[in-house]
Design a protein around this motif. Structure first.
Motif, PDB file in Angstrom:
ATOM      1  N   ARG A 225       0.827  -1.208   0.000  1.00 52.62           N
ATOM      2  CA  ARG A 225       0.000   0.000   0.000  1.00 52.62           C
ATOM      3  C   ARG A 225       0.864   1.262   0.000  1.00 52.62           C
ATOM      4  O   ARG A 225       0.545   2.239  -0.685  1.00 52.62           O
ATOM      5  CB  ARG A 225      -0.921  -0.008   1.226  1.00 52.62           C
ATOM      6  CG  ARG A 225      -1.966  -1.120   1.199  1.00 52.62           C
ATOM      7  CD  ARG A 225      -3.023  -0.897   2.270  1.00 52.62           C
ATOM      8  NE  ARG A 225      -2.481  -1.001   3.613  1.00 52.62           N
ATOM      9  CZ  ARG A 225      -2.400  -2.125   4.309  1.00 52.62           C
ATOM     10  NH1 ARG A 225      -2.818  -3.268   3.778  1.00 52.62           N
ATOM     11  NH2 ARG A 225      -1.920  -2.132   5.542  1.00 52.62           N
ATOM     12  N   LEU A 226       1.957   1.238   0.779  1.00 47.30           N
ATOM     13  CA  LEU A 226       2.850   2.395   0.795  1.00 47.30           C
ATOM     14  C   LEU A 226       3.493   2.627  -0.573  1.00 47.30           C
ATOM     15  O   LEU A 226       3.616   3.772  -1.022  1.00 47.30           O
ATOM     16  CB  LEU A 226       3.937   2.193   1.852  1.00 47.30           C
ATOM     17  CG  LEU A 226       3.524   2.369   3.318  1.00 47.30           C
ATOM     18  CD1 LEU A 226       4.684   2.031   4.229  1.00 47.30           C
ATOM     19  CD2 LEU A 226       3.049   3.793   3.569  1.00 47.30           C
ATOM     20  N   GLU A 227       3.898   1.534  -1.199  1.00 44.06           N
ATOM     21  CA  GLU A 227       4.526   1.670  -2.518  1.00 44.06           C
ATOM     22  C   GLU A 227       3.540   2.267  -3.520  1.00 44.06           C
ATOM     23  O   GLU A 227       3.896   3.154  -4.314  1.00 44.06           O
ATOM     24  CB  GLU A 227       5.007   0.304  -3.000  1.00 44.06           C
ATOM     25  CG  GLU A 227       5.779   0.368  -4.310  1.00 44.06           C
ATOM     26  CD  GLU A 227       6.269  -0.994  -4.759  1.00 44.06           C
ATOM     27  OE1 GLU A 227       7.065  -1.049  -5.715  1.00 44.06           O
ATOM     28  OE2 GLU A 227       5.847  -2.010  -4.171  1.00 44.06           O
ATOM     29  N   LYS A 228       2.280   1.787  -3.465  1.00 43.83           N
ATOM     30  CA  LYS A 228       1.259   2.340  -4.356  1.00 43.83           C
ATOM     31  C   LYS A 228       1.024   3.815  -4.051  1.00 43.83           C
ATOM     32  O   LYS A 228       0.852   4.635  -4.970  1.00 43.83           O
ATOM     33  CB  LYS A 228      -0.039   1.558  -4.209  1.00 43.83           C
ATOM     34  CG  LYS A 228       0.017   0.135  -4.768  1.00 43.83           C
ATOM     35  CD  LYS A 228      -1.308  -0.573  -4.559  1.00 43.83           C
ATOM     36  CE  LYS A 228      -1.243  -2.008  -5.099  1.00 43.83           C
ATOM     37  NZ  LYS A 228      -2.539  -2.732  -4.863  1.00 43.83           N
ATOM     38  N   SER A 229       1.038   4.141  -2.740  1.00 39.84           N
ATOM     39  CA  SER A 229       0.815   5.533  -2.346  1.00 39.84           C
ATOM     40  C   SER A 229       1.947   6.424  -2.841  1.00 39.84           C
ATOM     41  O   SER A 229       1.704   7.519  -3.374  1.00 39.84           O
ATOM     42  CB  SER A 229       0.695   5.618  -0.823  1.00 39.84           C
ATOM     43  OG  SER A 229       0.554   6.951  -0.405  1.00 39.84           O
ATOM     44  N   PHE A 230       3.195   5.965  -2.674  1.00 33.95           N
ATOM     45  CA  PHE A 230       4.339   6.747  -3.150  1.00 33.95           C
ATOM     46  C   PHE A 230       4.313   6.879  -4.669  1.00 33.95           C
ATOM     47  O   PHE A 230       4.605   7.941  -5.222  1.00 33.95           O
ATOM     48  CB  PHE A 230       5.649   6.082  -2.705  1.00 33.95           C
ATOM     49  CG  PHE A 230       6.130   6.553  -1.367  1.00 33.95           C
ATOM     50  CD1 PHE A 230       7.135   7.494  -1.273  1.00 33.95           C
ATOM     51  CD2 PHE A 230       5.564   6.067  -0.196  1.00 33.95           C
ATOM     52  CE1 PHE A 230       7.578   7.938  -0.030  1.00 33.95           C
ATOM     53  CE2 PHE A 230       5.992   6.501   1.043  1.00 33.95           C
ATOM     54  CZ  PHE A 230       7.003   7.439   1.129  1.00 33.95           C
ATOM     55  N   THR A 231       3.946   5.779  -5.340  1.00 32.55           N
ATOM     56  CA  THR A 231       3.863   5.823  -6.797  1.00 32.55           C
ATOM     57  C   THR A 231       2.796   6.809  -7.248  1.00 32.55           C
ATOM     58  O   THR A 231       3.000   7.601  -8.183  1.00 32.55           O
ATOM     59  CB  THR A 231       3.553   4.425  -7.353  1.00 32.55           C
ATOM     60  OG1 THR A 231       4.563   3.512  -6.925  1.00 32.55           O
ATOM     61  CG2 THR A 231       3.504   4.439  -8.867  1.00 32.55           C
ATOM     62  N   ALA A 232       1.635   6.742  -6.565  1.00 36.51           N
ATOM     63  CA  ALA A 232       0.552   7.674  -6.902  1.00 36.51           C
ATOM     64  C   ALA A 232       0.970   9.113  -6.637  1.00 36.51           C
ATOM     65  O   ALA A 232       0.627  10.024  -7.400  1.00 36.51           O
ATOM     66  CB  ALA A 232      -0.694   7.322  -6.090  1.00 36.51           C
ATOM     67  N   GLN A 233       1.744   9.307  -5.548  1.00 37.47           N
ATOM     68  CA  GLN A 233       2.205  10.662  -5.227  1.00 37.47           C
ATOM     69  C   GLN A 233       3.151  11.178  -6.301  1.00 37.47           C
ATOM     70  O   GLN A 233       3.063  12.342  -6.713  1.00 37.47           O
ATOM     71  CB  GLN A 233       2.887  10.658  -3.865  1.00 37.47           C
ATOM     72  CG  GLN A 233       3.279  12.042  -3.367  1.00 37.47           C
ATOM     73  CD  GLN A 233       3.964  11.998  -2.022  1.00 37.47           C
ATOM     74  OE1 GLN A 233       4.682  11.055  -1.731  1.00 37.47           O
ATOM     75  NE2 GLN A 233       3.762  12.991  -1.201  1.00 37.47           N
ATOM     76  N   LYS A 234       4.040  10.294  -6.770  1.00 35.04           N
ATOM     77  CA  LYS A 234       4.966  10.710  -7.838  1.00 35.04           C
ATOM     78  C   LYS A 234       4.204  11.056  -9.106  1.00 35.04           C
ATOM     79  O   LYS A 234       4.500  12.046  -9.782  1.00 35.04           O
ATOM     80  CB  LYS A 234       5.966   9.581  -8.105  1.00 35.04           C
ATOM     81  CG  LYS A 234       6.976   9.368  -6.985  1.00 35.04           C
ATOM     82  CD  LYS A 234       7.914   8.220  -7.316  1.00 35.04           C
ATOM     83  CE  LYS A 234       8.914   7.986  -6.184  1.00 35.04           C
ATOM     84  NZ  LYS A 234       9.813   6.843  -6.479  1.00 35.04           N
ATOM     85  N   GLU A 235       3.217  10.195  -9.408  1.00 37.31           N
ATOM     86  CA  GLU A 235       2.409  10.469 -10.596  1.00 37.31           C
ATOM     87  C   GLU A 235       1.632  11.768 -10.428  1.00 37.31           C
ATOM     88  O   GLU A 235       1.463  12.544 -11.371  1.00 37.31           O
ATOM     89  CB  GLU A 235       1.451   9.307 -10.850  1.00 37.31           C
ATOM     90  CG  GLU A 235       2.152   8.012 -11.261  1.00 37.31           C
ATOM     91  CD  GLU A 235       1.176   6.856 -11.433  1.00 37.31           C
ATOM     92  OE1 GLU A 235      -0.023   7.060 -11.128  1.00 37.31           O
ATOM     93  OE2 GLU A 235       1.603   5.774 -11.871  1.00 37.31           O
ATOM     94  N   PHE A 236       1.145  11.991  -9.187  1.00 30.07           N
ATOM     95  CA  PHE A 236       0.399  13.209  -8.903  1.00 30.07           C
ATOM     96  C   PHE A 236       1.268  14.446  -9.133  1.00 30.07           C
ATOM     97  O   PHE A 236       0.847  15.417  -9.778  1.00 30.07           O
ATOM     98  CB  PHE A 236      -0.101  13.158  -7.466  1.00 30.07           C
ATOM     99  CG  PHE A 236      -0.934  14.333  -7.051  1.00 30.07           C
ATOM    100  CD1 PHE A 236      -2.217  14.488  -7.527  1.00 30.07           C
ATOM    101  CD2 PHE A 236      -0.419  15.289  -6.182  1.00 30.07           C
ATOM    102  CE1 PHE A 236      -2.992  15.565  -7.142  1.00 30.07           C
ATOM    103  CE2 PHE A 236      -1.186  16.372  -5.798  1.00 30.07           C
ATOM    104  CZ  PHE A 236      -2.476  16.513  -6.276  1.00 30.07           C
ATOM    105  N   VAL A 237       2.478  14.410  -8.599  1.00 26.76           N
ATOM    106  CA  VAL A 237       3.406  15.534  -8.785  1.00 26.76           C
ATOM    107  C   VAL A 237       3.744  15.719 -10.261  1.00 26.76           C
ATOM    108  O   VAL A 237       3.808  16.849 -10.773  1.00 26.76           O
ATOM    109  CB  VAL A 237       4.686  15.303  -7.958  1.00 26.76           C
ATOM    110  CG1 VAL A 237       5.722  16.373  -8.265  1.00 26.76           C
ATOM    111  CG2 VAL A 237       4.361  15.299  -6.474  1.00 26.76           C
TER     112      VAL A 237
END
Length: 457
Positions: A225-237
């Motif tokens: 879940r953390l990896e998905k969250s970090f990935t989503a955050q990178k994509e968001f940025v």
């Protein structure tokens, strides 16, 4: 106290308890056997004296001399023989009379045939004996000095063995605890090596069958879940950078073109209008991103208070119609009951106003008549808001992704946007423990249904 120490103590106390129970059981059993053996021995010696006295006709004085010379095990032996009329026939030491045979005692012996009991330091056995067709009552008493010394020695050995066993158990418990917690130590080491740069690393689950494996699996799922969250955050940025780049590039290009050569007042005015439009678009996108970030906060960081949903809805309509005078938004209050609590909730008025305004804006924006019908009702513990339009509709493929940040469906050709509004709405409704659902038909219209818990739930 560390778990390793706790396990060692628990292991040691458990085995110490078991050893103590076995030691007590052994000691008590041995003590009882020892007593029974001694009772049998003094009984047999008493019977032997009967034979000496009546069969061999040995004088009582001789038997009393034998009494005076005790064996190493038997001390202060005393035997008394009575006939069936309770007359004393023989006594080893009548002047001492340890047993003190009363009529009641003799009656009890005659009734039970044999009685054994402990009197002070003396072990006493009393029984009846048939000899030469005559009945006798015999009492025998003595001190088991050898047995007592033997029991004392055994007790010392048991105490020494118990203490040594405790030491061995503590050592074994410490070793067992270290072996049992070794996977935990390895897990801690693996977790310590995981950083933001290697979130794809995972903890070994060992055999995958015990509780530690379950813990490792659960932790790995958290890492997923953390990896998905970090990935989503990178994509968001990345998406933010891309979306901001477009209006900024347009503004820079328009301003550069205006400085290349002298232009007419009308041309400058046209460039200013285009630049203003791009700046307004940039401001709108920035505000949407700030609202999205605020909706992503921890609920503990956002102020909640008791608010009226209908008032927030009216404020959202007023704000939206002020910005877009052509929008027609009708709010139907017919189904609201007289109970005020069903339209009141604990929430953040600003965020809810942003969510309602976004949904109404989309409804009007994608409808030819720029209209949106809003219905307020309630069901059990929820207040229900229904937003309906008669617009272009949303395809089934787009509905599944409508709440994804920066996703824009096929209907974007009808109105520009950034794909932030619906993702923002879902976050805000989720932050208020509510639900949002959407249904739509192409060229028929779209319905958004929001369910929010009211204060009486």
């Amino acid at each position: 106290m560390k778990i390793r120490t706790k396990l060692t103590l628990l292991y040691s106390l458990l085995f110490a308890g078991i050893l103590l129970v076995f030691a007590l059981f052994f000691y008590i059993s041995f003590s009882n056997d020892q007593k029974e053996e001694f009772y049998d021995q003094i009984k047999q010696r008493a019977i032997t004296k009967v034979y000496f006295l009546f069969d061999l006709n040995i004088k009582p004085e001789v038997l009393q001399t034998i009494y005076a010379n005790n064996t190493p095990r038997i001390v202060n032996e005393e035997v008394a023989i009575y006939d069936h009329n309770y007359h004393l026939v023989y006594h080893d030491a009548e002047n001492k009379d340890i047993v003190k045979e009363t009529k009641g005692l003799l009656d009890s012996i005659a009734l039970h045939k044999e009685v054994r009991y402990h009197f002070g330091k003396y072990n006493v056995t009393a029984f009846t004996l048939e000899h030469d067709n005559k009945s006798y009552i015999i009492t025998a008493a003595a001190i088991d000095r050898y047995g007592e010394e033997k029991l004392g020695t055994i007790l010392e050995y048991l105490a020494i063995a118990f203490c040594l066993s405790i030491l061995l158990i503590i050592v074994a418990g410490r070793f067992s605890a270290e072996q049992a917690l070794k996977p935990v130590s390895n897990m801690v080491k693996n977790v310590d090596e995981i950083t933001a740069n290697n979130l794809d690393s995972r903890i070994s689950i060992g055999n995958g069958k015990d509780e530690l494996a379950e813990l490792a699996i659960t932790f790995n799922e958290m890492l997923n879940r953390l990896e998905k969250s970090f990935t989503a955050q990178k994509e968001f940025v990345s998406n933010i950078a891309h979306e901001l780049r477009t209006p900024l590039s347009s503004i820079i290009t328009e301003l550069e073109l205006s400085t290349n050569k002298q232009r007419s007042i009308q041309q400058y005015q046209d460039i200013i209008k285009l630049t203003l439009t791009d700046a307004q678009s940039l401001a709108k996108l920035t505000n949407s991103l700030l609202d999205l970030a605020k909706a992503s906060y921890d609920p503990a960081q956002i102020s909640f208070r008791t608010i009226r949903i209908d008032e927030v809805l009216l404020d959202a309509r007023q704000q939206l119609q002020k910005q877009n005078p052509l929008y027609y938004i009708k709010i139907n209050f017919d189904e609201i009951p007289a109970i005020e609590e069903v339209i009141m909730m604990n929430g953040n008025a600003y965020l809810l106003q942003v969510a309602f305004a976004n949904i109404m804006d989309n409804a009007c924006k994608f409808s030819d008549d720029h209209a949106c019908d809003v219905y307020i009702s309630y069901q059990n513990q929820y207040t229900i808001l229904s937003f309906t339009d008669k617009g272009v509709g949303i395809s089934e493929e787009d509905i599944n992704k409508i709440f994804t940040p920066f996703y824009r469906g096929r209907n974007k050709i009808h109105s520009p946007g950034y794909g932030v509004g619906m993702a923002l709405c879902k976050k805000i409704i989720g932050l208020h423990h509510g639900q949002i659902r959407v249904s739509s038909s192409i060229n028929v219209g779209t319905n958004f249904k929001i369910m929010l818990p009211h204060v009486s739930s």
